[in-house]
Design a protein around this motif. Structure first.
Motif, short mmCIF file in Angstrom:
data_model
loop_
_atom_site.label_atom_id
_atom_site.label_comp_id
_atom_site.label_asym_id
_atom_site.label_seq_id
_atom_site.Cartn_x
_atom_site.Cartn_y
_atom_site.Cartn_z
N UNK A 255 10.04 -6.09 1.61
CA UNK A 255 10.87 -6.13 0.27
C UNK A 255 9.32 -6.45 -1.18
N UNK A 256 9.19 -7.80 -0.80
CA UNK A 256 8.24 -8.31 -1.05
C UNK A 256 7.21 -7.75 -1.49
N UNK A 257 5.93 -6.92 -0.23
CA UNK A 257 4.92 -5.85 -1.09
C UNK A 257 5.57 -5.30 -1.96
N UNK A 258 6.24 -4.27 -1.43
CA UNK A 258 6.78 -2.87 -2.52
C UNK A 258 6.69 -3.48 -3.82
N UNK A 259 7.71 -5.00 -4.21
CA UNK A 259 8.20 -5.53 -5.23
C UNK A 259 7.10 -5.80 -5.62
N UNK A 260 5.58 -6.23 -5.21
CA UNK A 260 4.72 -7.05 -6.13
C UNK A 260 3.83 -6.09 -6.54
N UNK A 261 4.23 -4.89 -6.33
CA UNK A 261 2.98 -3.66 -6.90
C UNK A 261 3.14 -3.49 -8.97
N UNK A 262 4.88 -4.40 -8.94
CA UNK A 262 4.48 -4.12 -10.11
C UNK A 262 4.33 -4.92 -10.67
N UNK A 263 4.00 -5.89 -10.31
CA UNK A 263 3.13 -7.85 -11.18
C UNK A 263 3.70 -8.83 -9.56
N UNK A 264 3.39 -9.99 -9.40
CA UNK A 264 3.93 -10.14 -8.84
C UNK A 264 5.08 -11.57 -9.40
N UNK A 265 4.69 -11.54 -10.77
CA UNK A 265 6.09 -12.13 -10.70
C UNK A 265 7.16 -11.67 -10.85
N UNK A 266 7.10 -10.50 -10.22
CA UNK A 266 8.76 -9.27 -10.04
C UNK A 266 9.45 -9.88 -8.95
N UNK A 267 8.43 -10.13 -8.25
CA UNK A 267 9.58 -10.99 -6.85
C UNK A 267 9.60 -13.13 -6.93
N UNK A 268 10.86 -12.52 -6.81
CA UNK A 268 11.86 -14.04 -7.05
C UNK A 268 11.21 -15.14 -5.74
N UNK B 29 0.72 -1.26 -0.21
CA UNK B 29 0.22 0.05 -0.07
C UNK B 29 0.70 1.34 0.07
N UNK B 30 2.03 1.03 0.73
CA UNK B 30 2.80 2.56 0.29
C UNK B 30 3.50 2.56 -0.63
N UNK B 31 3.58 1.58 -1.10
CA UNK B 31 4.60 2.06 -2.82
C UNK B 31 3.67 2.12 -3.51
N UNK B 32 2.18 1.76 -3.84
CA UNK B 32 1.31 2.38 -4.41
C UNK B 32 0.89 3.98 -4.03
N UNK B 33 1.06 4.10 -2.81
CA UNK B 33 0.79 6.16 -2.97
C UNK B 33 1.49 6.42 -3.14
N UNK B 34 3.11 5.81 -2.82
CA UNK B 34 4.86 6.53 -3.31
C UNK B 34 4.27 6.62 -4.93
N UNK B 35 3.89 5.79 -5.94
CA UNK B 35 4.05 5.76 -7.12
C UNK B 35 2.86 6.84 -7.24
N UNK B 36 1.33 7.02 -6.86
CA UNK B 36 0.71 7.69 -7.23
C UNK B 36 1.52 9.18 -6.74
#
Length: 333
Positions: free
Chosen positions: A286-299, A152-159
Protein backbone atom coordinates in the motif's frame (compact mmCIF):
# COMPACT_ATOMS: atom_id res chain seq x y z
CA UNK A 1 -7.98 -40.48 29.81
CA UNK A 2 -4.59 -39.43 31.23
CA UNK A 3 -3.37 -35.92 32.02
CA UNK A 4 -1.04 -35.76 29.00
CA UNK A 5 -3.90 -36.47 26.59
CA UNK A 6 -6.09 -33.85 28.29
CA UNK A 7 -3.22 -31.37 27.97
CA UNK A 8 -2.93 -32.19 24.26
CA UNK A 9 -6.66 -31.56 23.76
CA UNK A 10 -6.33 -28.23 25.57
CA UNK A 11 -3.42 -27.22 23.31
CA UNK A 12 -5.39 -28.10 20.17
CA UNK A 13 -8.31 -25.98 21.39
CA UNK A 14 -6.02 -23.05 22.25
CA UNK A 15 -4.24 -23.37 18.88
CA UNK A 16 -7.54 -23.19 17.04
CA UNK A 17 -8.48 -20.19 19.18
CA UNK A 18 -5.24 -18.54 18.04
CA UNK A 19 -6.15 -19.43 14.45
CA UNK A 20 -9.52 -17.76 14.97
CA UNK A 21 -7.92 -14.59 16.38
CA UNK A 22 -5.49 -14.68 13.46
CA UNK A 23 -8.48 -14.67 11.13
CA UNK A 24 -10.18 -11.59 12.59
CA UNK A 25 -6.83 -9.89 13.28
CA UNK A 26 -5.56 -10.31 9.72
CA UNK A 27 -8.88 -10.24 7.83
CA UNK A 28 -8.11 -6.61 7.05
CA UNK A 29 -5.12 -7.70 4.97
CA UNK A 30 -7.39 -9.15 2.34
CA UNK A 31 -10.33 -6.76 2.38
CA UNK A 32 -9.44 -3.35 3.81
CA UNK A 33 -8.37 -1.88 0.49
CA UNK A 34 -11.40 -3.23 -1.42
CA UNK A 35 -13.75 -1.84 1.24
CA UNK A 36 -12.04 1.56 1.37
CA UNK A 37 -12.34 1.97 -2.41
CA UNK A 38 -16.00 0.80 -2.22
CA UNK A 39 -15.29 -2.15 -4.51
CA UNK A 40 -16.99 -4.41 -1.94
CA UNK A 41 -19.19 -3.93 1.10
CA UNK A 42 -17.56 -5.01 4.38
CA UNK A 43 -19.67 -8.15 4.83
CA UNK A 44 -19.37 -9.21 1.18
CA UNK A 45 -15.62 -8.73 1.39
CA UNK A 46 -15.44 -10.74 4.61
CA UNK A 47 -17.46 -13.60 3.11
CA UNK A 48 -15.21 -13.67 0.04
CA UNK A 49 -12.10 -13.60 2.22
CA UNK A 50 -13.40 -16.41 4.45
CA UNK A 51 -14.02 -18.74 1.50
CA UNK A 52 -10.69 -17.95 -0.17
CA UNK A 53 -8.87 -18.38 3.17
CA UNK A 54 -10.39 -21.85 3.45
CA UNK A 55 -9.25 -22.82 -0.04
CA UNK A 56 -5.76 -21.45 0.52
CA UNK A 57 -5.37 -23.36 3.77
CA UNK A 58 -6.13 -26.64 2.01
CA UNK A 59 -3.58 -26.23 -0.80
CA UNK A 60 -0.25 -26.93 0.91
CA UNK A 61 1.42 -27.74 4.24
CA UNK A 62 4.99 -26.63 3.44
CA UNK A 63 4.85 -23.53 5.67
CA UNK A 64 3.37 -25.65 8.48
CA UNK A 65 6.43 -27.88 8.40
CA UNK A 66 8.75 -24.86 8.53
CA UNK A 67 7.00 -23.43 11.61
CA UNK A 68 6.54 -26.70 13.45
CA UNK A 69 9.91 -28.30 12.72
CA UNK A 70 12.25 -25.46 11.71
CA UNK A 71 12.15 -23.01 14.66
CA UNK A 72 12.84 -25.19 17.70
CA UNK A 73 13.74 -28.84 18.11
CA UNK A 74 10.64 -30.91 18.76
CA UNK A 75 10.29 -31.17 22.57
CA UNK A 76 8.91 -34.28 24.25
CA UNK A 77 6.77 -35.15 27.24
CA UNK A 78 4.99 -32.86 29.69
CA UNK A 79 7.58 -30.07 29.43
CA UNK A 80 7.14 -30.03 25.66
CA UNK A 81 3.38 -29.64 25.93
CA UNK A 82 3.83 -26.81 28.44
CA UNK A 83 6.21 -25.12 26.00
CA UNK A 84 3.75 -25.30 23.09
CA UNK A 85 0.89 -24.07 25.31
CA UNK A 86 2.96 -21.10 26.53
CA UNK A 87 3.93 -20.18 22.95
CA UNK A 88 0.26 -20.04 21.99
CA UNK A 89 -0.62 -17.90 25.01
CA UNK A 90 2.11 -15.40 24.09
CA UNK A 91 0.89 -15.16 20.50
CA UNK A 92 -2.79 -14.81 21.43
CA UNK A 93 -2.16 -12.13 24.07
CA UNK A 94 -0.07 -10.05 21.67
CA UNK A 95 -2.69 -10.48 18.92
CA UNK A 96 -5.40 -9.19 21.24
CA UNK A 97 -3.31 -6.22 22.42
CA UNK A 98 -2.49 -5.06 18.89
CA UNK A 99 -6.06 -5.72 17.71
CA UNK A 100 -7.42 -3.57 20.55
CA UNK A 101 -5.20 -0.66 19.55
CA UNK A 102 -5.84 -1.19 15.83
CA UNK A 103 -2.21 -1.96 14.98
CA UNK A 104 -1.69 -4.39 12.08
CA UNK A 105 1.16 -6.37 13.65
CA UNK A 106 2.19 -9.83 12.50
CA UNK A 107 0.37 -12.87 13.90
CA UNK A 108 3.08 -14.98 12.27
CA UNK A 109 5.89 -13.29 14.16
CA UNK A 110 3.83 -13.33 17.35
CA UNK A 111 3.59 -17.11 17.08
CA UNK A 112 7.29 -17.52 16.25
CA UNK A 113 8.25 -15.13 19.05
CA UNK A 114 6.06 -17.16 21.39
CA UNK A 115 7.82 -20.38 20.39
CA UNK A 116 11.27 -18.87 20.95
CA UNK A 117 10.35 -17.21 24.25
CA UNK A 118 8.81 -20.39 25.65
CA UNK A 119 11.76 -22.49 24.45
CA UNK A 120 14.26 -20.15 26.13
CA UNK A 121 12.25 -20.18 29.35
CA UNK A 122 12.26 -23.98 29.26
CA UNK A 123 16.02 -24.03 28.54
CA UNK A 124 15.18 -25.84 25.30
CA UNK A 125 17.27 -25.57 22.12
CA UNK A 126 16.33 -23.00 19.50
CA UNK A 127 17.32 -23.32 15.85
CA UNK A 128 18.84 -19.86 15.49
CA UNK A 129 20.03 -20.43 11.91
CA UNK A 130 16.53 -21.55 10.97
CA UNK A 131 15.13 -18.37 12.51
CA UNK A 132 17.67 -16.28 10.60
CA UNK A 133 16.99 -17.99 7.26
CA UNK A 134 13.24 -18.55 7.58
CA UNK A 135 12.14 -15.59 9.74
CA UNK A 136 14.55 -12.66 10.05
CA UNK A 137 15.74 -12.43 6.43
CA UNK A 138 12.20 -12.79 4.98
CA UNK A 139 10.95 -10.33 7.63
CA UNK A 140 13.32 -7.70 6.22
CA UNK A 141 13.19 -8.57 2.52
CA UNK A 142 9.46 -9.24 2.05
CA UNK A 143 8.30 -5.71 3.05
CA UNK A 144 11.00 -4.13 0.88
CA UNK A 145 9.92 -6.28 -2.06
CA UNK A 146 6.28 -5.37 -1.39
CA UNK A 147 7.10 -1.66 -1.36
CA UNK A 148 9.28 -1.79 -4.50
CA UNK A 149 6.91 -3.95 -6.54
CA UNK A 150 3.91 -1.91 -5.39
CA UNK A 151 5.60 1.26 -6.62
CA UNK A 152 6.63 -0.25 -9.98
CA UNK A 153 3.33 -2.03 -10.59
CA UNK A 154 1.36 1.14 -9.95
CA UNK A 155 3.61 3.09 -12.32
CA UNK A 156 2.94 0.44 -14.99
CA UNK A 157 -0.83 0.69 -14.41
CA UNK A 158 -0.75 4.50 -14.64
CA UNK A 159 1.24 4.39 -17.88
CA UNK A 160 -0.92 1.65 -19.45
CA UNK A 161 -4.22 3.41 -18.69
CA UNK A 162 -3.01 7.00 -19.12
CA UNK A 163 -5.43 7.66 -21.97
CA UNK A 164 -8.42 5.73 -20.61
CA UNK A 165 -11.73 7.27 -19.59
CA UNK A 166 -11.39 7.89 -15.84
CA UNK A 167 -14.95 6.86 -14.94
CA UNK A 168 -14.78 3.59 -16.89
CA UNK A 169 -11.31 2.82 -15.57
CA UNK A 170 -12.45 3.32 -11.95
CA UNK A 171 -15.41 1.00 -12.49
CA UNK A 172 -13.21 -1.62 -14.15
CA UNK A 173 -10.66 -1.59 -11.37
CA UNK A 174 -13.42 -1.94 -8.77
CA UNK A 175 -14.48 -5.17 -10.46
CA UNK A 176 -10.84 -6.27 -10.73
CA UNK A 177 -10.46 -5.74 -6.99
CA UNK A 178 -12.89 -8.58 -6.34
CA UNK A 179 -10.37 -10.95 -7.96
CA UNK A 180 -7.38 -9.35 -6.25
CA UNK A 181 -9.13 -9.52 -2.85
CA UNK A 182 -9.78 -13.23 -3.40
CA UNK A 183 -6.12 -13.74 -4.33
CA UNK A 184 -5.07 -11.89 -1.17
CA UNK A 185 -7.24 -14.13 1.00
CA UNK A 186 -5.96 -17.22 -0.82
CA UNK A 187 -2.38 -16.21 -0.03
CA UNK A 188 -3.36 -15.48 3.57
CA UNK A 189 -4.80 -18.98 3.93
CA UNK A 190 -1.66 -20.50 2.39
CA UNK A 191 0.47 -18.62 4.91
CA UNK A 192 -1.29 -18.04 8.22
CA UNK A 193 -3.54 -21.09 8.58
CA UNK A 194 -0.51 -23.31 8.01
CA UNK A 195 1.26 -21.83 11.03
CA UNK A 196 -1.46 -23.16 13.30
CA UNK A 197 -1.28 -26.53 11.53
CA UNK A 198 2.43 -26.56 12.32
CA UNK A 199 1.85 -25.85 16.02
CA UNK A 200 -0.83 -28.54 16.40
CA UNK A 201 1.35 -31.08 14.57
CA UNK A 202 4.29 -30.12 16.83
CA UNK A 203 2.07 -30.83 19.85
CA UNK A 204 1.07 -34.21 18.39
CA UNK A 205 4.72 -35.14 17.88
CA UNK A 206 5.55 -33.94 21.39
CA UNK A 207 2.77 -36.07 22.88
CA UNK A 208 3.87 -39.12 20.88
CA UNK A 209 0.57 -39.32 19.00
CA UNK A 210 2.39 -39.30 15.64
CA UNK A 211 5.95 -40.36 14.80
CA UNK A 212 6.88 -37.94 12.00
CA UNK A 213 6.09 -34.34 11.13
CA UNK A 214 3.32 -35.02 8.61
CA UNK A 215 0.27 -32.81 9.06
CA UNK A 216 -2.87 -34.98 9.53
CA UNK A 217 -5.89 -34.20 7.37
CA UNK A 218 -8.08 -33.40 10.37
CA UNK A 219 -5.55 -30.76 11.47
CA UNK A 220 -5.63 -29.17 8.01
CA UNK A 221 -9.44 -29.05 7.99
CA UNK A 222 -9.73 -27.76 11.57
CA UNK A 223 -7.18 -24.97 11.01
CA UNK A 224 -8.76 -23.99 7.70
CA UNK A 225 -12.24 -23.74 9.21
CA UNK A 226 -11.03 -21.83 12.29
CA UNK A 227 -9.21 -19.13 10.30
CA UNK A 228 -12.16 -18.80 7.92
CA UNK A 229 -14.59 -18.36 10.82
CA UNK A 230 -12.30 -15.75 12.35
CA UNK A 231 -12.00 -13.94 9.05
CA UNK A 232 -15.76 -13.72 8.71
CA UNK A 233 -16.01 -12.35 12.26
CA UNK A 234 -14.08 -9.37 10.89
CA UNK A 235 -11.36 -7.02 12.00
CA UNK A 236 -12.81 -3.56 11.56
CA UNK A 237 -10.33 -1.72 13.79
CA UNK A 238 -7.36 -2.84 11.72
CA UNK A 239 -9.36 -2.48 8.51
CA UNK A 240 -9.62 1.26 9.14
CA UNK A 241 -5.85 1.55 9.68
CA UNK A 242 -4.89 -0.28 6.51
CA UNK A 243 -7.73 1.01 4.38
CA UNK A 244 -7.68 4.72 5.19
CA UNK A 245 -5.14 5.91 7.72
CA UNK A 246 -1.98 5.03 5.75
CA UNK A 247 -3.27 6.49 2.48
CA UNK A 248 -6.64 6.75 0.73
CA UNK A 249 -6.26 4.58 -2.38
CA UNK A 250 -8.08 4.73 -5.69
CA UNK A 251 -9.53 1.52 -7.17
CA UNK A 252 -6.48 1.27 -9.46
CA UNK A 253 -4.18 1.71 -6.49
CA UNK A 254 -6.11 -0.83 -4.46
CA UNK A 255 -5.94 -3.37 -7.26
CA UNK A 256 -2.21 -2.79 -7.66
CA UNK A 257 -1.44 -3.13 -3.94
CA UNK A 258 -3.50 -6.30 -3.59
CA UNK A 259 -2.08 -7.90 -6.73
CA UNK A 260 1.50 -7.33 -5.60
CA UNK A 261 0.87 -8.46 -2.02
CA UNK A 262 -0.96 -11.63 -3.03
CA UNK A 263 1.78 -12.50 -5.53
CA UNK A 264 4.49 -12.17 -2.88
CA UNK A 265 2.50 -14.21 -0.33
CA UNK A 266 1.71 -17.06 -2.72
CA UNK A 267 5.28 -17.20 -4.05
CA UNK A 268 6.84 -17.32 -0.58
CA UNK A 269 4.42 -20.06 0.51
CA UNK A 270 4.78 -22.29 -2.56
CA UNK A 271 8.34 -21.67 -3.76
CA UNK A 272 10.30 -20.87 -0.60
CA UNK A 273 8.06 -22.31 2.18
CA UNK A 274 8.88 -19.40 4.49
CA UNK A 275 6.36 -17.99 7.00
CA UNK A 276 6.28 -14.34 5.94
CA UNK A 277 4.01 -11.77 7.52
CA UNK A 278 0.96 -11.07 5.39
CA UNK A 279 0.52 -7.85 7.38
CA UNK A 280 4.00 -6.58 6.55
CA UNK A 281 3.62 -7.30 2.84
CA UNK A 282 0.15 -5.78 2.57
CA UNK A 283 1.11 -2.59 4.39
CA UNK A 284 4.30 -1.95 2.43
CA UNK A 285 2.56 -2.69 -0.87
CA UNK A 286 0.00 0.00 0.00
CA UNK A 287 2.82 2.39 0.89
CA UNK A 288 4.63 1.65 -2.38
CA UNK A 289 1.51 2.34 -4.41
CA UNK A 290 0.85 5.55 -2.48
CA UNK A 291 4.40 6.77 -3.03
CA UNK A 292 3.77 6.99 -6.80
CA UNK A 293 1.71 10.14 -6.17
CA UNK A 294 4.34 11.78 -4.00
CA UNK A 295 6.17 10.67 -0.89
CA UNK A 296 4.18 13.08 1.26
CA UNK A 297 0.93 11.33 0.20
CA UNK A 298 1.78 8.47 2.55
CA UNK A 299 1.05 9.18 6.21
CA UNK A 300 4.48 8.20 7.43
CA UNK A 301 3.60 8.84 11.08
CA UNK A 302 0.99 6.07 11.00
CA UNK A 303 3.38 3.87 9.04
CA UNK A 304 6.05 4.52 11.66
CA UNK A 305 3.75 3.38 14.48
CA UNK A 306 3.09 0.18 12.54
CA UNK A 307 6.82 -0.43 12.06
CA UNK A 308 7.34 -0.05 15.80
CA UNK A 309 4.68 -2.73 16.36
CA UNK A 310 6.52 -4.99 13.92
CA UNK A 311 9.85 -4.54 15.69
CA UNK A 312 8.51 -5.29 19.18
CA UNK A 313 6.25 -8.21 18.17
CA UNK A 314 8.89 -10.97 18.39
CA UNK A 315 10.32 -9.97 21.79
CA UNK A 316 6.94 -8.95 23.26
CA UNK A 317 5.20 -12.20 22.32
CA UNK A 318 8.29 -14.07 23.47
CA UNK A 319 8.24 -12.35 26.87
CA UNK A 320 4.55 -13.17 27.40
CA UNK A 321 5.18 -16.78 26.34
CA UNK A 322 8.12 -17.07 28.74
CA UNK A 323 5.97 -15.77 31.60
CA UNK A 324 3.18 -18.17 30.63
CA UNK A 325 5.66 -21.05 30.66
CA UNK A 326 6.96 -20.17 34.13
CA UNK A 327 3.39 -19.93 35.47
CA UNK A 328 2.30 -23.18 33.82
CA UNK A 329 5.40 -25.02 34.94
CA UNK A 330 4.94 -23.78 38.53
CA UNK A 331 1.34 -25.05 38.55
CA UNK A 332 1.80 -28.34 36.71
CA UNK A 333 5.39 -29.07 37.68
Amino acid sequence: MDAAFLALIAIVVVALAFDYTNGFHDAANAIAVAVSTKALTPRAALALAAVANLVGALISTSVAKTVGAGIIDAPTGSQGLQLVFAALVGAIVWNLITWYFGLPSSSSHALIGGLVGAALAAAHSVRWMGILDKVVIPMVLAPLIGFGLGYLFMLAVLWTFRGANAHKAHRGFRYAQIASSAAMALGHGMQDAQKTMGIITLALVTAGEIDSFDVPLWVVLAAALAISAGTYAGGFRIMRTLGRRIIQLTPAGGFSAQTVASGVMIATATVFAVPVSTTHITTTSIMGVGATRRLSAVRWGVAGNIVVAWVVTLPAAGAVAALAYFVTHAIVG
